[in-house]
Scaffold this motif. Structure first.
Motif, PDB file in Angstrom:
ATOM      1  N   ASN A  54       0.848  -1.189   0.000  1.00 26.91           N
ATOM      2  CA  ASN A  54       0.000   0.000   0.000  1.00 26.91           C
ATOM      3  C   ASN A  54       0.885   1.242   0.000  1.00 26.91           C
ATOM      4  O   ASN A  54       1.942   1.268   0.631  1.00 26.91           O
ATOM      5  CB  ASN A  54      -0.883   0.034   1.246  1.00 26.91           C
ATOM      6  N   CYS A 108      -3.517   4.904  -1.583  1.00 23.92           N
ATOM      7  CA  CYS A 108      -4.332   5.494  -0.518  1.00 23.92           C
ATOM      8  C   CYS A 108      -4.288   7.022  -0.576  1.00 23.92           C
ATOM      9  O   CYS A 108      -3.229   7.615  -0.366  1.00 23.92           O
ATOM     10  CB  CYS A 108      -3.831   5.015   0.833  1.00 23.92           C
ATOM     11  N   CYS A 140      -8.004   3.462  -2.208  1.00 26.57           N
ATOM     12  CA  CYS A 140      -8.551   3.644  -0.872  1.00 26.57           C
ATOM     13  C   CYS A 140      -8.559   5.140  -0.578  1.00 26.57           C
ATOM     14  O   CYS A 140      -7.563   5.823  -0.803  1.00 26.57           O
ATOM     15  CB  CYS A 140      -7.706   2.908   0.165  1.00 26.57           C
ATOM     16  N   CYS A 142      -9.220   8.191   2.325  1.00 24.17           N
ATOM     17  CA  CYS A 142      -9.262   8.452   3.764  1.00 24.17           C
ATOM     18  C   CYS A 142      -9.484   9.955   3.919  1.00 24.17           C
ATOM     19  O   CYS A 142      -8.529  10.743   3.893  1.00 24.17           O
ATOM     20  CB  CYS A 142      -7.959   8.004   4.421  1.00 24.17           C
ATOM     21  N   ARG A 161     -12.134   1.219  -1.542  1.00 26.32           N
ATOM     22  CA  ARG A 161     -12.018   1.044  -0.098  1.00 26.32           C
ATOM     23  C   ARG A 161     -11.967   2.415   0.561  1.00 26.32           C
ATOM     24  O   ARG A 161     -11.481   3.388  -0.030  1.00 26.32           O
ATOM     25  CB  ARG A 161     -10.760   0.232   0.209  1.00 26.32           C
ATOM     26  N   ASN A 163     -10.866   4.201   4.299  1.00 28.26           N
ATOM     27  CA  ASN A 163     -10.244   4.009   5.607  1.00 28.26           C
ATOM     28  C   ASN A 163     -10.733   5.038   6.616  1.00 28.26           C
ATOM     29  O   ASN A 163     -10.742   6.241   6.353  1.00 28.26           O
ATOM     30  CB  ASN A 163      -8.718   4.109   5.501  1.00 28.26           C
ATOM     31  N   HIS A 164     -11.142   4.539   7.760  1.00 28.50           N
ATOM     32  CA  HIS A 164     -11.429   5.413   8.895  1.00 28.50           C
ATOM     33  C   HIS A 164     -11.192   4.584  10.148  1.00 28.50           C
ATOM     34  O   HIS A 164     -11.986   3.693  10.482  1.00 28.50           O
ATOM     35  CB  HIS A 164     -12.868   5.931   8.844  1.00 28.50           C
ATOM     36  N   ASN A 165     -10.090   4.833  10.820  1.00 30.10           N
ATOM     37  CA  ASN A 165      -9.681   4.005  11.945  1.00 30.10           C
ATOM     38  C   ASN A 165     -10.490   4.292  13.205  1.00 30.10           C
ATOM     39  O   ASN A 165     -10.855   5.443  13.470  1.00 30.10           O
ATOM     40  CB  ASN A 165      -8.198   4.234  12.258  1.00 30.10           C
ATOM     41  N   CYS A 200     -12.171  -0.177   5.621  1.00 35.97           N
ATOM     42  CA  CYS A 200     -10.838  -0.352   6.189  1.00 35.97           C
ATOM     43  C   CYS A 200     -10.806   0.415   7.508  1.00 35.97           C
ATOM     44  O   CYS A 200     -11.058   1.616   7.535  1.00 35.97           O
ATOM     45  CB  CYS A 200      -9.784   0.186   5.221  1.00 35.97           C
ATOM     46  N   SER A 201     -10.519  -0.266   8.589  1.00 36.01           N
ATOM     47  CA  SER A 201     -10.489   0.401   9.883  1.00 36.01           C
ATOM     48  C   SER A 201      -9.527  -0.320  10.809  1.00 36.01           C
ATOM     49  O   SER A 201      -9.513  -1.552  10.862  1.00 36.01           O
ATOM     50  CB  SER A 201     -11.886   0.446  10.506  1.00 36.01           C
ATOM     51  N   SER A 228     -10.156  -4.698   5.897  1.00 36.11           N
ATOM     52  CA  SER A 228      -8.732  -4.443   6.077  1.00 36.11           C
ATOM     53  C   SER A 228      -8.520  -3.777   7.430  1.00 36.11           C
ATOM     54  O   SER A 228      -9.241  -2.838   7.783  1.00 36.11           O
ATOM     55  CB  SER A 228      -8.208  -3.540   4.953  1.00 36.11           C
ATOM     56  N   PRO A 230      -5.590  -2.022   9.516  1.00 30.87           N
ATOM     57  CA  PRO A 230      -4.235  -1.518   9.715  1.00 30.87           C
ATOM     58  C   PRO A 230      -3.909  -1.393  11.205  1.00 30.87           C
ATOM     59  O   PRO A 230      -4.678  -0.807  11.969  1.00 30.87           O
ATOM     60  CB  PRO A 230      -4.250  -0.148   9.032  1.00 30.87           C
TER      61      PRO A 230
END
Length: 329
Positions: A54, A108, A140, A142, A161, A163-165, A200-201, A228, A230
């Motif tokens: 990535n 990303c 992805c 974010c 995708r 991403n938001h953690n 993705c988180s 996913s 991370p």
């Protein structure tokens, strides 16, 4: 070997318990390799020896009004990072070309800030459309907190995708940020899933959380069904609230990775920020658990020379996954 046999049970459909996860985090350091070997059975069963790469483009940097304790891009941090508005479509597209040429599976596009403006969402969507017409690479995005309509627009543009953690456990969240809440993050992940974008988180470990917090995070991501996950390990940046935090070592990181693999055995587990400074000479062992890493630099911190990452993957006998396959949800 206990962890090997537990892995075989998990492959057969068994769900790892909290007490077993707690035991993983408390394994003696001289038994860490046994745990890694057990986790590798899961990684090999579901992903073989494929390694997914990535690459991040820091498409908008700094000036973030959120007060996240770990972040150098917050206006509350006393840091001297490069701050700039959203870069042009051409810059985003050119970054994707470079990623594709270097066997990167997922590109990303990351923006600082609480949420993207309508204009910024349009710019990202337009860039993604151009990328998708030109090359078969997974995208992805974010972009902070988003709503259902924005998620649908990103999906229509070709974003694979989002991403938001979660970053940390709900019970620990007020120690990390107070300008937004844990449930705000959960709502964004649900909006992404409703738009049929792969969620993705992940988390940041080493921020003062307890073992119970780590386990809770692993189960929360299982409940959200993140495709996913991370795993970031805190890289304490001078000028941030957590600049003096120092809770991690290579063995601790390997145990944390194993917990997330055992609880989420079928998911992409990615070693993310802080890999180099926390795993150090044990980075290669982390790849026996995780099947995904970031290549190159992170948002405001440096990664190791990419040639070392490619060499590490080759030395392990692993292969680089290059096919862009959209996850079905």
């Amino acid at each position: 070997m206990k962890w090997y046999h537990l892995a075989q049970r998990v492959i057969g459909g068994y769900a790892c318990t909290r007490s077993e996860a707690q035991e993983m985090l408390r394994v003696a350091d001289d038994e860490t390799l046994d745990l890694v070997y057990g986790a590798y059975q899961l990684r090999r069963h579901y992903y073989g020896t494929a390694m997914k790469l990535n690459l991040i483009i820091n498409a908008k940097s700094g000036r973030c009004a959120e007060n996240c304790a770990y972040c150098s891009q917050s206006i509350y941090a006393e840091t001297s990072i490069d701050a700039y508005p959203l870069v042009s479509e051409d810059v985003i597209v050119q970054g994707a070309r470079q990623a594709y040429e270097n066997q990167i599976g997922t590109y990303c596009i990351v923006m600082s800030g609480r949420k993207a403006s309508p204009r910024e969402v349009r710019t990202v969507c337009s860039a993604v459309k151009k990328i998708k017409k030109e090359m078969p690479i997974k995208i992805c995005a974010c972009l902070g907190l988003i709503n259902g309509e924005q998620a649908k627009a990103l999906k229509a543009a070709g974003v694979d995708r989002f991403n938001h953690n979660l970053n940390t456990n709900a019970s620990h969240y007020d120690q990390i940020a107070t300008t937004h809440h844990y449930q705000d993050r959960v709502a964004t992940i649900k909006a992404v899933k409703n738009a049929k974008i792969s969620p993705c988180s992940g988390v940041i470990c080493g921020m003062g959380e307890t073992d119970a917090d780590i386990i809770d995070m692993a189960y929360a991501l299982k409940e959200l069904d993140a495709d996913s996950i991370p795993i970031n390990f805190l890289n304490p940046i001078p000028g941030t609230k957590l600049e003096n935090m120092d809770e991690l070592n290579p063995n601790r990181c390997l145990k944390i990775l194993a917990v997330f693999r055992f609880i989420n055995p079928t998911k992409e587990i990615r070693i993310a920020g802080g890999r180099e400074v926390n795993l150090r000479s044990s980075q290669n062992l982390g790849l026996y658990i995780a099947n995904s890493i970031f290549i190159g630099d992170y948002l405001t911190t440096k990664g190791q020379d990419t040639t070392k990452d490619y060499q590490m993957i080759e030395d392990l006998g692993f292969s680089i996954e290059t096919k862009a396959v959209e996850t079905k949800i």
